[in-house]
Design a protein around this motif. Structure first.
Motif, PDB file in Angstrom:
ATOM      1  N   ARG A  95       0.824  -1.233   0.374  1.00 41.98           N
ATOM      2  CA  ARG A  95       0.095  -0.095  -0.168  1.00 41.98           C
ATOM      3  C   ARG A  95       1.206   1.188   0.230  1.00 41.98           C
ATOM      4  NH1 ARG A  95      -4.179   0.462   4.604  1.00 41.98           N
ATOM      5  NH2 ARG A  95      -2.410   0.854   5.491  1.00 41.98           N
ATOM      6  N   LEU A  96       1.797   0.905   0.496  1.00 36.39           N
ATOM      7  CA  LEU A  96       2.883   2.251   0.818  1.00 36.39           C
ATOM      8  C   LEU A  96       3.526   2.458  -0.448  1.00 36.39           C
ATOM      9  CD1 LEU A  96       4.568   4.363   2.104  1.00 36.39           C
ATOM     10  CD2 LEU A  96       6.335   2.692   2.346  1.00 36.39           C
ATOM     11  N   ASN A  97       3.732   1.546  -1.460  1.00 38.55           N
ATOM     12  CA  ASN A  97       4.133   2.140  -2.836  1.00 38.55           C
ATOM     13  C   ASN A  97       2.850   2.260  -3.958  1.00 38.55           C
ATOM     14  OD1 ASN A  97       7.303   2.078  -3.084  1.00 38.55           O
ATOM     15  ND2 ASN A  97       6.866  -0.142  -3.212  1.00 38.55           N
ATOM     16  N   ARG A  98       1.384   2.317  -3.102  1.00 37.60           N
ATOM     17  CA  ARG A  98       0.403   3.049  -4.527  1.00 37.60           C
ATOM     18  C   ARG A  98       0.001   3.758  -3.717  1.00 37.60           C
ATOM     19  NH1 ARG A  98      -1.865  -2.207  -2.535  1.00 37.60           N
ATOM     20  NH2 ARG A  98      -3.054  -1.430  -0.752  1.00 37.60           N
ATOM     21  N   SER A  99       0.718   4.077  -2.676  1.00 34.54           N
ATOM     22  CA  SER A  99       0.675   5.977  -2.172  1.00 34.54           C
ATOM     23  C   SER A  99       1.700   6.287  -2.445  1.00 34.54           C
ATOM     24  CB  SER A  99       0.746   6.213  -1.043  1.00 34.54           C
ATOM     25  OG  SER A  99      -0.155   5.419   0.133  1.00 34.54           O
ATOM     26  N   ASN A 100       2.579   6.021  -2.562  1.00 32.07           N
ATOM     27  CA  ASN A 100       4.154   6.637  -4.234  1.00 32.07           C
ATOM     28  C   ASN A 100       3.619   6.634  -4.941  1.00 32.07           C
ATOM     29  OD1 ASN A 100       5.669   6.778  -1.800  1.00 32.07           O
ATOM     30  ND2 ASN A 100       7.034   4.557  -2.208  1.00 32.07           N
ATOM     31  N   GLU A 101       2.791   5.619  -5.886  1.00 34.73           N
ATOM     32  CA  GLU A 101       2.600   5.911  -7.224  1.00 34.73           C
ATOM     33  C   GLU A 101       1.644   7.258  -7.813  1.00 34.73           C
ATOM     34  OE1 GLU A 101       1.985   5.831 -11.671  1.00 34.73           O
ATOM     35  OE2 GLU A 101       3.824   4.800  -9.972  1.00 34.73           O
ATOM     36  N   ARG A 102       0.706   7.271  -6.527  1.00 30.90           N
ATOM     37  CA  ARG A 102      -0.886   8.467  -6.374  1.00 30.90           C
ATOM     38  C   ARG A 102       0.073   9.681  -6.270  1.00 30.90           C
ATOM     39  NH1 ARG A 102      -2.530  12.008  -7.778  1.00 30.90           N
ATOM     40  NH2 ARG A 102      -5.117  12.445  -7.418  1.00 30.90           N
TER      41      ARG A 102
END
Length: 357
Positions: A95-102
């Protein structure tokens, strides 16, 4: 691939550990922290554990002005046998990387991040409180550090992890709380940052929370940002309703954060053959179910509280009393099972536990 070798500098001034009975959430921090740097063209580098200390940034750092930052939250637990363990930490890293992407933050190697967390928790394992219901809260976060007053992604970042021993969320067992349905302010809209775990989402929720707190309510029930009709989240948790035997939770729609506890609840309900649906659900539908006597339970689900039963909903001047303000059987079973798996008193049929050596 980032070198996973973490340089460790031990503190020369250890802190006194707090008494378990006096623990608050997020007030006390352990002796050490993790830091790793990012520079455009070089990538993530220099992973290190250092004594807990202030972070020094230029006043023009992008994080201060444009809020380019993300974070996560998870916990470390200790069993009766003294084993330190994490609950589904790989989901938090994903999820941290999904947040990073956004938020236009560089991708983080999830194995490196998880290795860093485990090494830090291992070093600080004596900080994990052992009293029932207590744990060590883990806060990984990334901040943009470039000194630049321009609306553009930063070229430099820091990834940090800090730890905080926390007390039992419920001092006297889980008790249903009063919730106010918010019909003026909105938390997020599809296409915004609602599905990312970023600071601005929480800052924008403070006003509504402040207003309902003054009226004796524990949290806000957020509705969608377009029609203010469909239910999204409760406070900073995902929300569930048990209606006529079926558990319903709002479907992920681009503005709802995908909670690790939410996913775990759905997995458990399916495992128990309890009907569960992810779909749109309006406040009108909940009210109609209440009027017909079909609204059996409601609860929030999140890392801090695990399961938070809802005993009362305030909506358009109406007070919806749920299950006579008593914790429902499904809420209680979910809470007992999830905490049992976390603390090692229940079997873990899903392989959710990650041990810390």
């Amino acid at each position: 691939m980032v070198d996973q070798t973490v340089n460790v500098t031990l503190t020369e001034d250890t802190k006194q550990k707090p008494v378990a009975e006096q623990l608050e959430f997020g007030r006390v921090f352990t002796d050490h922290m993790f830091i790793m740097d990012y520079i455009e063209g070089k990538g993530w580098h220099n992973p290190r554990i250092v004594p807990y200390q202030p972070v020094t940034l230029d006043p023009a750092a992008i994080v201060f002005h444009y809020g380019q930052t993300v974070f996560e939250g998870l916990k470390a637990y200790v069993t009766k046998d003294g084993e330190a363990r994490l609950f589904r930490p790989e989901k938090n890293m994903q999820r941290l990387n999904r947040s990073n992407e956004r938020m236009c933050i560089p991708h983080l190697d999830e194995d490196v991040a998880l290795n860093a967390i485990k090494q830090l928790v291992s070093l600080e394992r004596d900080w994990i409180p052992t009293a029932p219901g207590t744990s060590l809260y883990i806060r990984p976060f990334i901040i943009s550090t470039e000194s630049y007053l321009g609306v553009a992604p930063s070229k430099t970042y820091q990834f940090l992890v800090i730890l905080s021993p926390v007390g039992a969320y419920y001092k006297e067992g889980i008790n249903p709380v009063k919730i106010a349905v918010e019909d003026e302010f909105v938390r997020a809209v599809k296409g915004g940052t609602g599905e990312a775990k970023t600071a601005g989402n929480y800052a924008s929720s403070l006003k509504a929370q402040e207003l309902v707190s003054d009226k004796g309510y524990a949290q806000v029930l957020w509705l969608d940002g377009l029609e203010k009709k469909y239910i999204e989240e409760v406070g900073s948790m995902n929300v569930f309703f048990k209606i006529n035997g079926e558990v319903v939770t709002p479907a992920l729609n681009g503005s709802i954060l995908e909670g690790v506890t939410r996913n775990s609840v759905i997995r458990l309900l399916n495992h128990w053959d309890i009907p569960v649906a992810e779909r749109k659900i309006s406040m009108e539908e909940v009210y109609e179910a209440y009027e017909k006597g079909l609204l059996e339970e409601a609860f929030g689900a999140g890392t801090a509280a695990v399961i938070s039963p809802i005993g009362e909903l305030s909506w358009k001047g109406e007070q919806l009393i749920i299950n006579d303000r008593v914790t429902g059987s499904v809420s209680k079973r979910l809470y007992d099972t999830l905490t049992g798996i976390q603390y090692g008193t229940e079997e873990d049929p899903f392989g959710w536990i990650e041990k810390v050596k």
